[in-house]
Design a protein around this motif. Structure first.
Motif, PDB file in Angstrom:
ATOM      1  N   LYS A 150       0.820  -1.220   0.000  1.00 26.37           N
ATOM      2  CA  LYS A 150       0.000   0.000   0.000  1.00 26.37           C
ATOM      3  C   LYS A 150       0.853   1.269   0.000  1.00 26.37           C
ATOM      4  CE  LYS A 150      -4.064  -2.184   1.010  1.00 26.37           C
ATOM      5  NZ  LYS A 150      -4.939  -2.494  -0.031  1.00 26.37           N
ATOM      6  N   TYR A 154      -3.144   2.573  -6.479  1.00 27.85           N
ATOM      7  CA  TYR A 154      -3.555   1.482  -7.360  1.00 27.85           C
ATOM      8  C   TYR A 154      -3.466   1.916  -8.834  1.00 27.85           C
ATOM      9  CZ  TYR A 154      -6.358  -2.274  -9.248  1.00 27.85           C
ATOM     10  OH  TYR A 154      -6.784  -3.353  -9.983  1.00 27.85           O
ATOM     11  N   GLU A 155      -3.951   3.124  -9.124  1.00 29.97           N
ATOM     12  CA  GLU A 155      -4.027   3.574 -10.514  1.00 29.97           C
ATOM     13  C   GLU A 155      -2.628   3.707 -11.127  1.00 29.97           C
ATOM     14  OE1 GLU A 155      -5.733   5.022  -8.053  1.00 29.97           O
ATOM     15  OE2 GLU A 155      -7.800   4.500  -8.587  1.00 29.97           O
ATOM     16  N   GLU A 265     -10.843   4.945 -15.903  1.00 30.12           N
ATOM     17  CA  GLU A 265     -10.689   3.904 -14.878  1.00 30.12           C
ATOM     18  C   GLU A 265     -11.835   2.905 -14.941  1.00 30.12           C
ATOM     19  OE1 GLU A 265      -9.996   5.287 -10.856  1.00 30.12           O
ATOM     20  OE2 GLU A 265      -9.179   7.160 -11.662  1.00 30.12           O
ATOM     21  N   HIS A 267     -13.532  -0.212 -12.649  1.00 29.57           N
ATOM     22  CA  HIS A 267     -13.505  -0.752 -11.279  1.00 29.57           C
ATOM     23  C   HIS A 267     -14.500  -1.902 -11.125  1.00 29.57           C
ATOM     24  CE1 HIS A 267     -11.229   2.511  -9.085  1.00 29.57           C
ATOM     25  NE2 HIS A 267     -11.361   3.013 -10.293  1.00 29.57           N
ATOM     26  N   PRO A 268     -14.169  -2.852 -10.246  1.00 25.81           N
ATOM     27  CA  PRO A 268     -15.082  -3.983 -10.053  1.00 25.81           C
ATOM     28  C   PRO A 268     -16.177  -3.688  -9.021  1.00 25.81           C
ATOM     29  CG  PRO A 268     -13.003  -4.378  -8.883  1.00 25.81           C
ATOM     30  CD  PRO A 268     -12.912  -3.014  -9.500  1.00 25.81           C
ATOM     31  N   ILE A 284     -22.495   1.245  -4.524  1.00 24.21           N
ATOM     32  CA  ILE A 284     -21.070   1.592  -4.428  1.00 24.21           C
ATOM     33  C   ILE A 284     -20.808   2.478  -3.221  1.00 24.21           C
ATOM     34  CG2 ILE A 284     -19.183   2.735  -5.667  1.00 24.21           C
ATOM     35  CD1 ILE A 284     -20.671   1.953  -8.271  1.00 24.21           C
ATOM     36  N   GLY A 288     -12.651   6.022  -2.175  1.00 20.11           N
ATOM     37  CA  GLY A 288     -11.469   6.724  -2.668  1.00 20.11           C
ATOM     38  C   GLY A 288     -11.863   7.713  -3.741  1.00 20.11           C
ATOM     39  N   PHE A 290     -12.234   7.592  -6.971  1.00 14.27           N
ATOM     40  CA  PHE A 290     -13.196   7.210  -8.015  1.00 14.27           C
ATOM     41  C   PHE A 290     -14.599   7.082  -7.424  1.00 14.27           C
ATOM     42  CE2 PHE A 290     -15.502   4.013 -10.457  1.00 14.27           C
ATOM     43  CZ  PHE A 290     -15.348   4.477 -11.750  1.00 14.27           C
ATOM     44  N   THR A 291     -14.697   6.288  -6.371  1.00 13.82           N
ATOM     45  CA  THR A 291     -16.030   6.010  -5.803  1.00 13.82           C
ATOM     46  C   THR A 291     -16.656   7.278  -5.191  1.00 13.82           C
ATOM     47  OG1 THR A 291     -14.806   5.150  -3.909  1.00 13.82           O
ATOM     48  CG2 THR A 291     -15.735   3.547  -5.381  1.00 13.82           C
ATOM     49  N   PHE A 444     -13.091  -8.181  -1.621  1.00 13.57           N
ATOM     50  CA  PHE A 444     -13.223  -6.974  -2.427  1.00 13.57           C
ATOM     51  C   PHE A 444     -11.845  -6.415  -2.756  1.00 13.57           C
ATOM     52  CE2 PHE A 444     -17.826  -5.305  -1.618  1.00 13.57           C
ATOM     53  CZ  PHE A 444     -18.307  -6.411  -2.297  1.00 13.57           C
ATOM     54  N   ALA A 445     -10.936  -7.271  -3.172  1.00 14.02           N
ATOM     55  CA  ALA A 445      -9.596  -6.806  -3.556  1.00 14.02           C
ATOM     56  C   ALA A 445      -9.062  -7.751  -4.607  1.00 14.02           C
ATOM     57  CB  ALA A 445      -8.684  -6.810  -2.345  1.00 14.02           C
ATOM     58  N   LEU A 446      -8.477  -7.183  -5.681  1.00 13.91           N
ATOM     59  CA  LEU A 446      -7.887  -8.018  -6.734  1.00 13.91           C
ATOM     60  C   LEU A 446      -6.387  -7.785  -6.762  1.00 13.91           C
ATOM     61  CD1 LEU A 446     -10.480  -7.546  -9.604  1.00 13.91           C
ATOM     62  CD2 LEU A 446     -10.221  -9.529  -8.132  1.00 13.91           C
TER      63      LEU A 446
HETATM   64  C1  LIG Z   1     -14.770  -8.579  -6.760  1.00 10.92           C
HETATM   65  C2  LIG Z   1     -15.004  -7.202  -6.188  1.00 10.92           C
HETATM   66  C3  LIG Z   1     -16.297  -6.774  -5.980  1.00 10.92           C
HETATM   67  C4  LIG Z   1     -16.521  -5.512  -5.416  1.00 10.92           C
HETATM   68  N1  LIG Z   1     -17.800  -5.093  -5.210  1.00 10.92           N
HETATM   69  C5  LIG Z   1     -18.022  -3.886  -4.670  1.00 10.92           C
HETATM   70  C6  LIG Z   1     -19.355  -3.414  -4.448  1.00 10.92           C
HETATM   71  O1  LIG Z   1     -20.340  -4.084  -4.751  1.00 10.92           O
HETATM   72  N2  LIG Z   1     -19.522  -2.197  -3.876  1.00 10.92           N
HETATM   73  C7  LIG Z   1     -18.441  -1.416  -3.525  1.00 10.92           C
HETATM   74  O2  LIG Z   1     -18.662  -0.320  -3.014  1.00 10.92           O
HETATM   75  N3  LIG Z   1     -17.181  -1.835  -3.715  1.00 10.92           N
HETATM   76  C8  LIG Z   1     -16.939  -3.038  -4.281  1.00 10.92           C
HETATM   77  N4  LIG Z   1     -15.648  -3.440  -4.511  1.00 10.92           N
HETATM   78  C9  LIG Z   1     -14.556  -2.568  -4.106  1.00 10.92           C
HETATM   79  C10 LIG Z   1     -14.338  -1.469  -5.149  1.00 10.92           C
HETATM   80  O3  LIG Z   1     -13.903  -2.034  -6.361  1.00 10.92           O
HETATM   81  C11 LIG Z   1     -13.281  -0.484  -4.644  1.00 10.92           C
HETATM   82  O4  LIG Z   1     -13.783   0.093  -3.478  1.00 10.92           O
HETATM   83  C12 LIG Z   1     -13.054   0.607  -5.640  1.00 10.92           C
HETATM   84  O5  LIG Z   1     -12.450   0.087  -6.797  1.00 10.92           O
HETATM   85  C13 LIG Z   1     -12.160   1.663  -4.996  1.00 10.92           C
HETATM   86  O6  LIG Z   1     -11.815   2.626  -5.944  1.00 10.92           O
HETATM   87  P1  LIG Z   1     -11.393   4.104  -5.519  1.00 10.92           P
HETATM   88  O7  LIG Z   1     -10.526   4.636  -6.596  1.00 10.92           O
HETATM   89  O8  LIG Z   1     -12.567   4.919  -5.148  1.00 10.92           O
HETATM   90  O9  LIG Z   1     -10.585   3.909  -4.175  1.00 10.92           O
HETATM   91  P2  LIG Z   1      -9.026   3.826  -3.936  1.00 10.92           P
HETATM   92  O10 LIG Z   1      -8.765   4.442  -2.613  1.00 10.92           O
HETATM   93  O11 LIG Z   1      -8.261   4.313  -5.126  1.00 10.92           O
HETATM   94  O12 LIG Z   1      -8.797   2.266  -3.843  1.00 10.92           O
HETATM   95  C14 LIG Z   1      -9.029   1.558  -2.669  1.00 10.92           C
HETATM   96  C15 LIG Z   1      -8.646   0.093  -2.911  1.00 10.92           C
HETATM   97  O13 LIG Z   1      -9.571  -0.478  -3.863  1.00 10.92           O
HETATM   98  C16 LIG Z   1      -8.867  -1.346  -4.757  1.00 10.92           C
HETATM   99  N5  LIG Z   1      -9.023  -0.816  -6.123  1.00 10.92           N
HETATM  100  C17 LIG Z   1      -8.967   0.450  -6.534  1.00 10.92           C
HETATM  101  N6  LIG Z   1      -9.168   0.554  -7.847  1.00 10.92           N
HETATM  102  C18 LIG Z   1      -9.371  -0.716  -8.275  1.00 10.92           C
HETATM  103  C19 LIG Z   1      -9.607  -1.292  -9.549  1.00 10.92           C
HETATM  104  N7  LIG Z   1      -9.697  -0.544 -10.651  1.00 10.92           N
HETATM  105  N8  LIG Z   1      -9.737  -2.632  -9.625  1.00 10.92           N
HETATM  106  C20 LIG Z   1      -9.623  -3.408  -8.542  1.00 10.92           C
HETATM  107  N9  LIG Z   1      -9.408  -2.938  -7.294  1.00 10.92           N
HETATM  108  C21 LIG Z   1      -9.277  -1.610  -7.173  1.00 10.92           C
HETATM  109  C22 LIG Z   1      -7.402  -1.344  -4.345  1.00 10.92           C
HETATM  110  O14 LIG Z   1      -7.191  -2.459  -3.486  1.00 10.92           O
HETATM  111  C23 LIG Z   1      -7.254  -0.068  -3.570  1.00 10.92           C
HETATM  112  O15 LIG Z   1      -6.238  -0.158  -2.588  1.00 10.92           O
HETATM  113  C24 LIG Z   1     -15.414  -4.688  -5.077  1.00 10.92           C
HETATM  114  C25 LIG Z   1     -14.121  -5.130  -5.325  1.00 10.92           C
HETATM  115  C26 LIG Z   1     -13.909  -6.362  -5.879  1.00 10.92           C
HETATM  116  C27 LIG Z   1     -12.503  -6.821  -6.142  1.00 10.92           C
END
Ligand SMILES: Cc1cc2nc3c(=O)[nH]c(=O)nc-3n(C[C@H](O)[C@H](O)[C@H](O)COP(=O)(O)OP(=O)(O)OC[C@H]3O[C@@H](n4cnc5c(N)ncnc54)[C@H](O)[C@@H]3O)c2cc1C
Length: 446
Positions: A150, A154-155, A265, A267-268, A284, A288, A290-291, A444-446
């Motif tokens: 960490k 991520y991006e 971007e 996102h899953p 959602i 962070g 994006f969300t 919820f992490a890939l």
């Molecule tokens: C299989 C799966 C299902 C999910 N389902 C939901 C859901 O239903 N509702 C929900 O609110 N959240 C869900 N999430 C989590 C969601 O994907 C992250 O919260 C979101 O991507 C965070 O993005 P951010 O830029 O706002 O936050 P950031 O602060 O940038 O990221 C927080 C963390 O989210 C992960 N992340 C960020 N971007 C990505 C990406 N493009 N791909 C994969 N992981 C990423 C990383 O581990 C990172 O450390 C799910 C995640 C996975 C893997």
């Protein structure tokens, strides 16, 4: 069965490559692997490291290329974990290859290691590009370790990973132009190129063409953006012929909203209710950069959907009794599973942990489902930090699970929540004697 087929396919490639290498280097005019000098042996082992490194890279691409037939067997989170772990072995092979081969040639030419390296770069075709490619790969691997710790965003890590495609291109040139195992054996070279083609066709189809085709067919578009409790927003996605878009409850999709500020971007997010012919719903949580912007999405925004993905579905259920355990926003896939499982007559208990009553998402929907389905669906909320809560207070721990679910041994368990909670619940379930095969979890992490 399908899992075994995937492993056999990978093992066969490993056998073919090591078998050919062994044949080449025990029948080599210059350096016999068994009886030759030290330089010959270093060269042979260095080449094996190079061949295995490339094989490992292709394997890595198949793991994270969202290749549907692979993903359906294992689930994306398991594949991603395997990708992380095998990445370390790959770094070792990537370093061993140039070190051993350079030492081998240096001994033969009576040069120092660095003189040999300089000679390579000056006089060998394709060598300089390989050095650049290799440096990019090692740099990206170091970045991956930092992201696991960490330390980088991520991006940023994702962007550096894209550079790897350039790196593969550069090292490929080196292999076909100056890799003697390939240049000396046309049949092996043909096999090698076919291996590359197989992997890249799979990537092209599943990673790029499939989402574009799905978009062309269904024209996914945001229809509604609805605030839920606290910092959660539901996004409703509509489109054409949604009845032909096969998605199961519990699955997730990697979505890209095609609007300013979003389109770069993907996102899953999991499906948060049973899909119907009119819409898919994602819910959602603001977490962070994006969300945080999700509430600004406008109806009419086109959406590119990669998926559905995931094996966190009722298909893996082996009993008609189920325990669903959700924590925080981990409720999204659990909510859709609850609706499906209760609908087909399963006996479902759902334990939903939250910090306080204000953070419970979908409370009205869940209460309504419980009221509608009677004894088939038992719903228990657990608040970890809400002294005024009249119900269960504390953590979802071993004592609570044993008390609330007396027939635990008969149930399949589906679990999704924050990592700390999932770890605690897994330990509790193991302590209660639940076999691992009965626990289905979504991280919820890939
Ligand atoms: C299989 C799966 C299902 C999910 N389902 C939901 C859901 O239903 N509702 C929900 O609110 N959240 C869900 N999430 C989590 C969601 O994907 C992250 O919260 C979101 O991507 C965070 O993005 P951010 O830029 O706002 O936050 P950031 O602060 O940038 O990221 C927080 C963390 O989210 C992960 N992340 C960020 N971007 C990505 C990406 N493009 N791909 C994969 N992981 C990423 C990383 O581990 C990172 O450390 C799910 C995640 C996975 C893997």
């Amino acid at each position: 069965m399908k899992k075994a087929a995937c492993w056999i396919l990978a093992a066969v490639q490993l056998l073919v490559v090591t078998g050919c290498w062994l044949w080449f280097h025990t029948h080599h005019a210059m350096g016999n692997l068994l009886t030759g000098d030290a330089a010959g042996k270093l060269l042979a082992w260095g080449r094996l490291a190079g061949l295995l490194a490339v094989l490992a890279i292709l394997f890595q691409l198949m793991l994270v290329g969202r290749v549907r037939w692979v993903e359906r067997c294992y689930g994306m989170d398991r594949l991603t974990r395997l990708h992380h772990v095998s990445g370390f072995a790959l770094i070792l092979l990537l370093i061993l290859h140039p070190v051993l081969v350079t030492f081998g040639h240096a001994i033969q030419a009576d040069l120092s290691y660095w003189e040999q390296m300089a000679d390579f770069c000056k006089t060998w075709r394709g060598l300089l590009t390989a050095v650049i490619g290799l440096s990019l790969m090692i740099g990206a691997s170091v970045f991956s370790v930092l992201v696991l710790l960490k330390r980088v965003r991520y991006e940023l890590w994702y962007a550096t990973h894209l550079v790897l495609y350039v790196a593969f291109g550069l090292t490929f040139l080196h292999q076909v132009v100056s890799g003697s195992d390939l240049t000396d054996h046309p049949a092996f070279k043909f096999y090698w190129i076919a291996l590359y083609a197989f992997v890249f066709v799979n990537l092209a189809v599943y990673r790029f063409a499939w989402p574009l085709l799905a978009f062309a067919r269904h024209r996914f578009v945001v229809t509604q953006v609805v605030p839920e409790t606290g910092d959660v927003t539901s996004v409703y996605i509509g489109g054409k012929h949604l009845e032909k878009f096969h998605v199961e409850s519990g699955q997730f999709m990697i979505v890209r909203f095609l609007a300013d500020g979003f389109r770069w971007e993907a996102h899953p997010f999991s499906l948060s209710c049973l899909p119907d012919e009119k819409h898919l719903r994602l819910s959602i949580k603001r977490l962070g950069d994006f969300t945080r912007r999700i509430p600004e999405l406008k109806p009419g925004t086109p959406v590119l959907i990669d998926g559905p993905h995931g094996v966190f579905t009722s298909r893996t259920c082996s009993s008609d009794k189920v325990l669903l355990i959700a924590g925080g926003i981990g409720v999204t896939p659990i909510r859709s599973l609850a609706e499906e499982l209760v609908g087909v007559g399963h006996d479902v208990i759902m334990i939903y942990g939250n910090r306080n009553s204000e953070t419970i998402v979908f409370k009205n929907e869940l209460d309504e489902l419980a009221a509608r389905t009677g004894s088939k669906f038992r719903l228990v909320y657990v608040m970890s930090d809400d002294p005024a809560w009249p119900g269960e207070k504390g953590r979802v721990d071993r004592e609570r699970i044993a008390r609330l679910v007396p027939d635990l041994a008969d149930r399949d368990i589906y679990l999704c929540g924050p990592p700390v909670m999932m770890k605690g619940v897994r330990t509790a379930l193991a302590g209660l004697g639940v076999p691992a095969r009965r626990i289905h979890a979504e991280r919820f992490a890939l």
